[in-house]
Design a protein around this motif. Structure first.
Motif, PDB file in Angstrom:
ATOM      1  N   UNK A 297       0.805  -1.220   0.000  1.00  0.00           N
ATOM      2  CA  UNK A 297       0.000   0.000   0.000  1.00  0.00           C
ATOM      3  C   UNK A 297       0.841   1.274   0.000  1.00  0.00           C
ATOM      4  N   UNK A 298       1.990   1.237   0.699  1.00  0.00           N
ATOM      5  CA  UNK A 298       2.692   2.485   1.010  1.00  0.00           C
ATOM      6  C   UNK A 298       4.027   2.654   0.306  1.00  0.00           C
ATOM      7  N   UNK A 299       4.364   1.778  -0.640  1.00  0.00           N
ATOM      8  CA  UNK A 299       5.651   1.924  -1.324  1.00  0.00           C
ATOM      9  C   UNK A 299       5.490   1.612  -2.810  1.00  0.00           C
ATOM     10  N   UNK A 334      -2.931  -1.580  -4.575  1.00  0.00           N
ATOM     11  CA  UNK A 334      -2.177  -0.328  -4.762  1.00  0.00           C
ATOM     12  C   UNK A 334      -3.042   0.724  -5.445  1.00  0.00           C
ATOM     13  N   UNK A 335      -3.783   0.330  -6.455  1.00  0.00           N
ATOM     14  CA  UNK A 335      -4.622   1.294  -7.151  1.00  0.00           C
ATOM     15  C   UNK A 335      -5.713   1.844  -6.238  1.00  0.00           C
ATOM     16  N   UNK A 339      -2.120   5.474  -5.044  1.00  0.00           N
ATOM     17  CA  UNK A 339      -0.726   5.864  -5.192  1.00  0.00           C
ATOM     18  C   UNK A 339      -0.539   6.567  -6.523  1.00  0.00           C
ATOM     19  N   UNK A 340       0.425   7.503  -6.605  1.00  0.00           N
ATOM     20  CA  UNK A 340       0.770   8.061  -7.909  1.00  0.00           C
ATOM     21  C   UNK A 340       1.407   6.997  -8.778  1.00  0.00           C
ATOM     22  N   UNK A 341       1.459   7.263 -10.067  1.00  0.00           N
ATOM     23  CA  UNK A 341       2.031   6.288 -10.997  1.00  0.00           C
ATOM     24  C   UNK A 341       3.456   5.969 -10.620  1.00  0.00           C
ATOM     25  N   UNK A 342       3.850   4.704 -10.800  1.00  0.00           N
ATOM     26  CA  UNK A 342       5.171   4.255 -10.414  1.00  0.00           C
ATOM     27  C   UNK A 342       6.138   4.358 -11.574  1.00  0.00           C
ATOM     28  N   UNK A 343       7.426   4.577 -11.285  1.00  0.00           N
ATOM     29  CA  UNK A 343       8.395   4.690 -12.365  1.00  0.00           C
ATOM     30  C   UNK A 343       8.330   3.475 -13.277  1.00  0.00           C
ATOM     31  N   UNK A 344       8.234   3.737 -14.601  1.00  0.00           N
ATOM     32  CA  UNK A 344       8.236   2.638 -15.554  1.00  0.00           C
ATOM     33  C   UNK A 344       6.869   2.042 -15.794  1.00  0.00           C
ATOM     34  N   UNK A 348       0.661   2.507 -12.610  1.00  0.00           N
ATOM     35  CA  UNK A 348       0.894   2.087 -11.236  1.00  0.00           C
ATOM     36  C   UNK A 348       0.642   0.630 -10.991  1.00  0.00           C
ATOM     37  N   UNK A 349       0.573  -0.200 -12.021  1.00  0.00           N
ATOM     38  CA  UNK A 349       0.242  -1.609 -11.827  1.00  0.00           C
ATOM     39  C   UNK A 349       1.395  -2.379 -11.234  1.00  0.00           C
ATOM     40  N   UNK A 350       1.090  -3.532 -10.670  1.00  0.00           N
ATOM     41  CA  UNK A 350       2.113  -4.388 -10.090  1.00  0.00           C
ATOM     42  C   UNK A 350       2.903  -5.046 -11.203  1.00  0.00           C
ATOM     43  N   UNK A 351       4.034  -5.659 -10.836  1.00  0.00           N
ATOM     44  CA  UNK A 351       4.865  -6.332 -11.816  1.00  0.00           C
ATOM     45  C   UNK A 351       4.169  -7.604 -12.307  1.00  0.00           C
TER      46      UNK A 351
END
Length: 363
Positions: A297-299, A334-335, A339-344, A348-351
């Protein structure tokens, strides 16, 4: 009694720094010894595991190589109360640093934070060591303490003080500019045996401009009273739970290793858990769930890294566990947490579930 704790002033500072680094305020509610009432009590002591969890949040919110240095910039003179003034009110810089280093208990954990002074008449050196934690957290703490001492030296002498040499045990960062700017020297060594900062005798024995006769005696008496009146906040189970979480990354995590950190025998630790109606396995699972969910949730860190930190065999095992707990995927959680969009990953989706497996340490 104060081993395993830091001062309320340090707790306040860590909370503020973590919040500025982007820590979710909702997480603070889950840390029982950093509430407003606790941090307003000058004699309260916050557990070291809580302080380390706050350091983790600072590192997550800042590039690891800059986390400690950024924290120094958030700590003007007076932030740490009497300890700051012990560092700056002696007749000379050397006397001030010697006194302040001798009173590290008034601000930090005496069982982990060690400051030592050597003076050969030509060079004056302060060495520092800290306790175990994640490598990036250790590096951040190391890059906080020595630059903080240098900042206090400059504030005490009211002029720039440039060390002739600084050493760190951790590996060098990718960029040295911020650190050289903060310390005022390029003579910095990494991968050293100790963390240290060294001054020329002419700086170390320079008179402090604000010295007042008897002031150091008054400050030492106040520091002694603060130490004598200090009171840890957490009860036994709270201290155990936070200690377990803070050591969750250790490869040799076991009931025996945590008992050792708590200065208990393994049998005594088992008995105390039994008295609370819980077991070692139950506690490990509870911390595993808590840690995994907090990191999701927080990273922004990858699922494979979360799986390793929460002691899952790989990211697929983590995803199965999250589905079992919440009926959804880590990416959906996470969505939902906005959270703001993640690098790459602009969404913001998970791997994807193709991460290489991570061995599952024995617990």
């Amino acid at each position: 009694m104060l081993n395993g704790t830091v001062s309320a002033r340090m707790g306040r500072f860590m909370v503020d720094a973590a919040c500025q680094a982007g820590m979710d305020p909702a997480r603070l509610i889950r840390l029982p010894d950093v509430g407003d009432t606790v941090l307003a009590d000058e004699f309260a002591r916050v557990s070291t595991p809580t302080a380390l969890l706050l350091w983790e949040q600072i590192v997550l919110g800042r590039p690891a190589v800059h986390a400690g240095m950024h924290a120094v910039q958030l700590a003007p003179m007076g932030t740490f109360g009497v300890w700051d003034y012990l560092l700056t009110s002696g007749e000379t810089l050397a006397e001030s640093l010697r006194t302040g280093c001798g009173y590290v208990t008034v601000i930090g954990d005496p069982s982990t934070e060690k400051l030592h002074v050597t003076d050969d008449g030509r060079l004056f050196t302060v060495t520092h060591s800290t306790g175990p934690a994640e490598p990036d957290v250790v590096a951040a703490v190391e890059q906080f303490v020595l630059p903080l001492i240098n900042r206090r030296a400059t504030e005490g002498l009211r002029r720039p003080v440039v060390p002739v040499r600084v050493t760190f045990r951790h590996r060098p960062p990718n960029t040295l500019g911020p650190l050289t700017d903060l310390l005022g020297t390029r003579n910095i060594e990494f991968g050293a045996q100790v963390n240290s900062i060294t001054y020329l005798a002419e700086d170390a024995h320079a008179p402090m401009p604000q010295t007042q006769p008897g002031l150091q005696d008054v400050l030492r008496s106040h520091a002694d009273m603060t130490i004598a009146s200090a009171k840890p906040v957490l009860d036994w189970h709270g201290t155990f739970r936070i200690t377990l979480r803070a050591t969750f990354h250790d490869p040799d995590l076991s009931l025996a290793s945590v008992a050792r950190r708590l200065a208990l025998s393994p049998r005594t630790l088992q008995r105390r858990l039994g008295e609370l109606g819980t077991t070692w396995r139950d506690e490990v699972e509870a911390v595993r769930v808590e840690l995994a969910m907090d990191l999701i949730r927080d990273s922004d860190i990858p699922m494979r890294t979360i799986a390793a930190r929460a002691r899952f065999s790989d990211a697929r095992a983590l995803r199965r566990a999250v589905h079992r707990w919440h009926g959804t995927t880590p990416g959906d959680l996470r969505r939902r947490h906005e959270h703001p969009a993640r690098p790459g990953r602009e969404d913001g989706s998970a791997e994807p579930p193709t991460d290489p497996p991570t061995p599952d340490p024995r617990v």
